[in-house]
Design an enzyme around this catalytic site. Structure first.
Site, short mmCIF file in Angstrom:
data_model
loop_
_atom_site.label_atom_id
_atom_site.label_comp_id
_atom_site.label_asym_id
_atom_site.label_seq_id
_atom_site.Cartn_x
_atom_site.Cartn_y
_atom_site.Cartn_z
N HIS A 55 0.89 -1.21 -0.17
CA HIS A 55 0.09 0.30 0.17
C HIS A 55 0.99 1.41 -0.06
O HIS A 55 2.05 1.10 0.56
CB HIS A 55 -0.96 -0.02 1.22
CG HIS A 55 -1.72 -1.12 1.59
ND1 HIS A 55 -1.49 -2.15 2.04
CD2 HIS A 55 -3.11 -1.16 1.17
CE1 HIS A 55 -2.22 -3.06 2.14
NE2 HIS A 55 -3.22 -2.45 1.51
N ASP A 58 2.40 1.86 3.40
CA ASP A 58 3.28 0.97 3.90
C ASP A 58 4.67 1.18 3.61
O ASP A 58 5.63 0.98 4.51
CB ASP A 58 2.81 -0.53 3.39
CG ASP A 58 1.54 -1.05 3.17
OD1 ASP A 58 0.91 -0.44 4.36
OD2 ASP A 58 1.27 -2.03 2.62
N MET A 89 2.74 -5.84 -7.81
CA MET A 89 1.49 -5.13 -7.43
C MET A 89 1.42 -4.06 -6.38
O MET A 89 2.34 -4.25 -5.51
CB MET A 89 0.38 -6.34 -6.94
CG MET A 89 -1.08 -5.76 -6.47
SD MET A 89 -1.11 -5.38 -4.86
CE MET A 89 -1.40 -6.89 -4.19
N GLU A 182 -10.87 -6.26 -5.15
CA GLU A 182 -11.05 -7.13 -4.14
C GLU A 182 -12.06 -6.97 -3.25
O GLU A 182 -12.30 -6.07 -2.66
CB GLU A 182 -9.57 -7.09 -3.35
CG GLU A 182 -9.62 -8.16 -2.23
CD GLU A 182 -8.36 -7.87 -1.14
OE1 GLU A 182 -7.36 -7.63 -1.82
OE2 GLU A 182 -8.53 -8.61 -0.02
N LYS A 184 -14.81 -8.15 -0.07
CA LYS A 184 -14.72 -8.58 1.35
C LYS A 184 -16.12 -8.36 2.01
O LYS A 184 -16.75 -7.25 1.70
CB LYS A 184 -13.65 -8.08 2.14
CG LYS A 184 -13.74 -8.65 3.69
CD LYS A 184 -12.57 -8.09 4.50
CE LYS A 184 -12.33 -8.54 5.80
NZ LYS A 184 -11.11 -7.73 6.52
N GLU A 218 -9.91 -13.12 -2.75
CA GLU A 218 -9.12 -13.45 -1.41
C GLU A 218 -9.65 -14.48 -0.80
O GLU A 218 -11.00 -14.73 -0.56
CB GLU A 218 -8.80 -12.38 -0.38
CG GLU A 218 -8.14 -13.04 1.02
CD GLU A 218 -7.57 -11.77 1.71
OE1 GLU A 218 -7.13 -10.75 1.19
OE2 GLU A 218 -7.86 -11.98 2.99
N HIS A 221 -11.69 -13.90 2.42
CA HIS A 221 -12.83 -13.33 2.26
C HIS A 221 -14.15 -13.93 1.79
O HIS A 221 -15.24 -13.58 2.09
CB HIS A 221 -12.50 -11.86 1.47
CG HIS A 221 -11.49 -11.03 1.89
ND1 HIS A 221 -11.06 -10.02 1.31
CD2 HIS A 221 -10.97 -11.02 3.14
CE1 HIS A 221 -10.40 -9.16 2.03
NE2 HIS A 221 -10.05 -10.08 3.35
N ASP A 246 -5.25 -13.20 -3.61
CA ASP A 246 -4.76 -13.19 -2.16
C ASP A 246 -4.97 -14.67 -1.54
O ASP A 246 -6.11 -14.93 -1.40
CB ASP A 246 -5.59 -12.22 -1.89
CG ASP A 246 -4.96 -10.79 -1.91
OD1 ASP A 246 -5.26 -9.83 -1.32
OD2 ASP A 246 -4.14 -10.60 -2.49
N ASP A 256 -11.86 -11.78 9.92
CA ASP A 256 -10.85 -12.05 8.97
C ASP A 256 -9.56 -12.61 9.58
O ASP A 256 -8.69 -11.76 10.02
CB ASP A 256 -10.43 -10.61 8.09
CG ASP A 256 -9.66 -10.73 7.03
OD1 ASP A 256 -9.40 -9.75 6.30
OD2 ASP A 256 -9.26 -12.23 6.48
N ASP A 258 -6.94 -13.99 8.09
CA ASP A 258 -5.53 -13.94 7.32
C ASP A 258 -4.44 -15.07 7.83
O ASP A 258 -3.34 -14.61 7.98
CB ASP A 258 -5.03 -12.67 7.39
CG ASP A 258 -5.87 -11.54 6.65
OD1 ASP A 258 -5.79 -10.48 6.86
OD2 ASP A 258 -6.49 -12.01 5.68
N ASP A 288 -1.78 -13.00 1.24
CA ASP A 288 -2.25 -11.97 1.84
C ASP A 288 -2.48 -12.13 3.29
O ASP A 288 -3.74 -12.41 3.78
CB ASP A 288 -3.30 -11.12 1.50
CG ASP A 288 -3.81 -9.93 1.99
OD1 ASP A 288 -4.78 -9.44 1.89
OD2 ASP A 288 -3.01 -9.49 3.11
C1 DIG Z 1 -7.07 -7.02 2.70
O1 DIG Z 1 -7.37 -8.28 2.47
C2 DIG Z 1 -6.41 -6.37 1.37
C3 DIG Z 1 -5.68 -4.99 1.58
O2 DIG Z 1 -4.44 -5.67 2.53
C4 DIG Z 1 -4.85 -4.60 0.48
O3 DIG Z 1 -5.60 -3.59 -0.01
C5 DIG Z 1 -5.60 -5.91 -0.45
C6 DIG Z 1 -4.31 -6.30 -1.36
O4 DIG Z 1 -4.14 -7.87 -1.14
N1 DIG Z 1 -5.91 -6.87 0.33
MN MN Z 2 -6.44 -8.93 0.49
MN MN Z 3 -7.97 -10.49 4.64
#
Ligand code: DIG
Ligand code: MN
Ligand code: MN
Length: 388
Positions: A55, A58, A89, A182, A184, A218, A221, A246, A256, A258, A288
């Site tokens: 990001h 980051d 990316m 993406e 969620k 993802e 998600h 992801d 979430d 992760d 991710d």
């Molecule tokens: C969260 O799952 C999102 C953020 O971390 C980011 O914007 C995106 C990139 O993989 N995943």
């Molecule tokens: Mn993600």
């Molecule tokens: Mn996530």
């Protein structure tokens, strides 16, 4: 036996925020020292990753001065050069700063919507400068806790307007860039708009430049939404829209998490890896995810190595599945077709419809054909548990 060691051709990537995760959560502060982007690049090189994603903030803190920004980017570029790590990316943080507390592109405040475009254009410039070819949009705050104050219809129009503007920005600057949306379903908002990959695919069709826009599904998600991740990925692939992915893991009835790839649902992870390898997906395998709060830096490295190792183990299992004579014999039986109704398959014609409507089916006989899925699935379990 494969050594399951990651290599550049596997295209394993991690975000700065993943191995840089300090273990903070809504109920506790950080437990690990924050790593600099340069330290993270070297850590990823050490564990064998191919690429790093980020990001904007980051890498460059939101309040950095232009001089600080330039130094940070210079140091980051040097670390990339020193290690050979690439940047496939990039994405924008449109969810941490209080300015975005009611969303970014869908905020009810037009000043925030304008600021979100401002911030994203600058973040796109940074991503392109560092070599990104895919740009991800995760609308973490694009949603509501109450639908009393925000029109879902107007929010969809605002999101589309923002993406149309940014597609034009990329085209205007001749950026070689694809956008990946993406989904969620919730968290941090009570409900997030466009909650699943399927919803995103429908939304993309409404945009001015749909050819530039795909999805970044993802696993966590889709699982949060109670869905089969591989099915969502297959739909995206079938639509030519799987621009990024992801990978992580997630218990269905949880926030979430992760989690490390394959650590919660190895069978679901297997079918996902098998799909990607069977179709020849050539994009990044982006993890991710982050290490448990309980772990220190060694645990973070074990987490990263584990994501890649499990992917490679499951990739080998997929090859074994495809080569297993008993499994393949069952699949041939399951998909057997005597060709007796081939005249009814394929595209419509009036004659075909007429003769199909007139055809006499033996419905009872149709209901008597069982399928050996129990046997097939047990062979799959045997394979995954290492006894075959
Ligand atoms: C969260 O799952 C999102 C953020 O971390 C980011 O914007 C995106 C990139 O993989 N995943
Ligand atoms: Mn993600
Ligand atoms: Mn996530």
């Amino acid at each position: 036996m494969t050594d399951f060691q990651p290599k550049p051709e596997h295209k394993f990537t991690f975000g700065l925020w993943t191995v840089g995760n300090t273990g903070a959560d809504p109920f506790g502060k950080a437990v690990r020292k924050a790593l600099s982007p340069v330290e993270i690049v070297h850590l990823l090189a050490e564990v064998g990753a191919w690429g790093v994603n980020f990001h904007d903030n980051d890498l460059v803190p939101i309040d950095a001065t232009p001089a600080q920004r330039d130094q940070i980017v210079k140091d980051f570029k040097q670390a990339l050069k020193d290690t050979g790590i690439v940047v496939p990316m990039a994405t924008t943080n449109l969810f941490s700063d209080p300015a975005f507390r009611d969303g970014a592109f869908t905020s009810n405040d037009p000043k925030v919507r304008a600021y979100a475009l401002h911030k994203t254009m600058r973040a796109i410039d940074l991503g392109v400068e560092l070599g990104a070819k895919t740009y991800v949009f995760w609308g973490g705050r694009e949603g509501t806790e109450t639908d009393a104050g925000k029109s879902a219809l107007e929010s969809g129009k605002r999101f589309a307007e923002a993406l149309n503007f940014l597609c034009e920005y990329a085209l205007d600057n001749q950026y070689d860039l694809k956008f990946a949306l993406e989904a969620k379903p919730n968290e941090p908002r009570g409900d997030i708009y466009l909650p699943t990959t399927g919803a995103m695919l429908g939304f993309i069709a409404t945009l001015d430049h749909p050819e530039m826009v795909g999805v970044n599904p993802e696993m966590a998600h889709e699982h949060m939404a109670g869905l089969n991740f591989m099915h969502a990925v297959a739909q995206a692939w079938g639509a030519g829209k799987l621009f990024h992915i992801d990978l992580n893991d997630q218990n269905y009835a949880r926030y979430d998490q992760d989690l490390r790839f394959g650590s919660q649902n190895p069978k679901a992870a297997f079918f996902l890896v098998k799909f990607l390898e069977d179709v020849g997906y050539a994009g990044s395998r982006h993890f991710d995810a982050h290490a448990y709060r309980t772990d220190n830096l060694d645990g973070v490295k074990a987490f990263a190595r584990g994501c890649m190792r499990t992917y490679l183990i499951l990739k080998e299992k997929a090859a074994q599945f495809n080569a297993d004579p008993d499994i393949q014999a069952l699949l041939a039986q399951i998909n057997a077709d005597d060709g007796s109704l081939v005249q009814f398959s394929g595209k419509y014609s009036a004659d075909k419809a007429k003769s199909l409507k007139a055809y006499e089916f033996d419905r009872v006989a149709l209901g008597q054909r069982g399928q050996p899925y129990e046997q097939l699935d047990q062979l799959t379990i045997d394979l995954l548990l290492g006894v075959r």
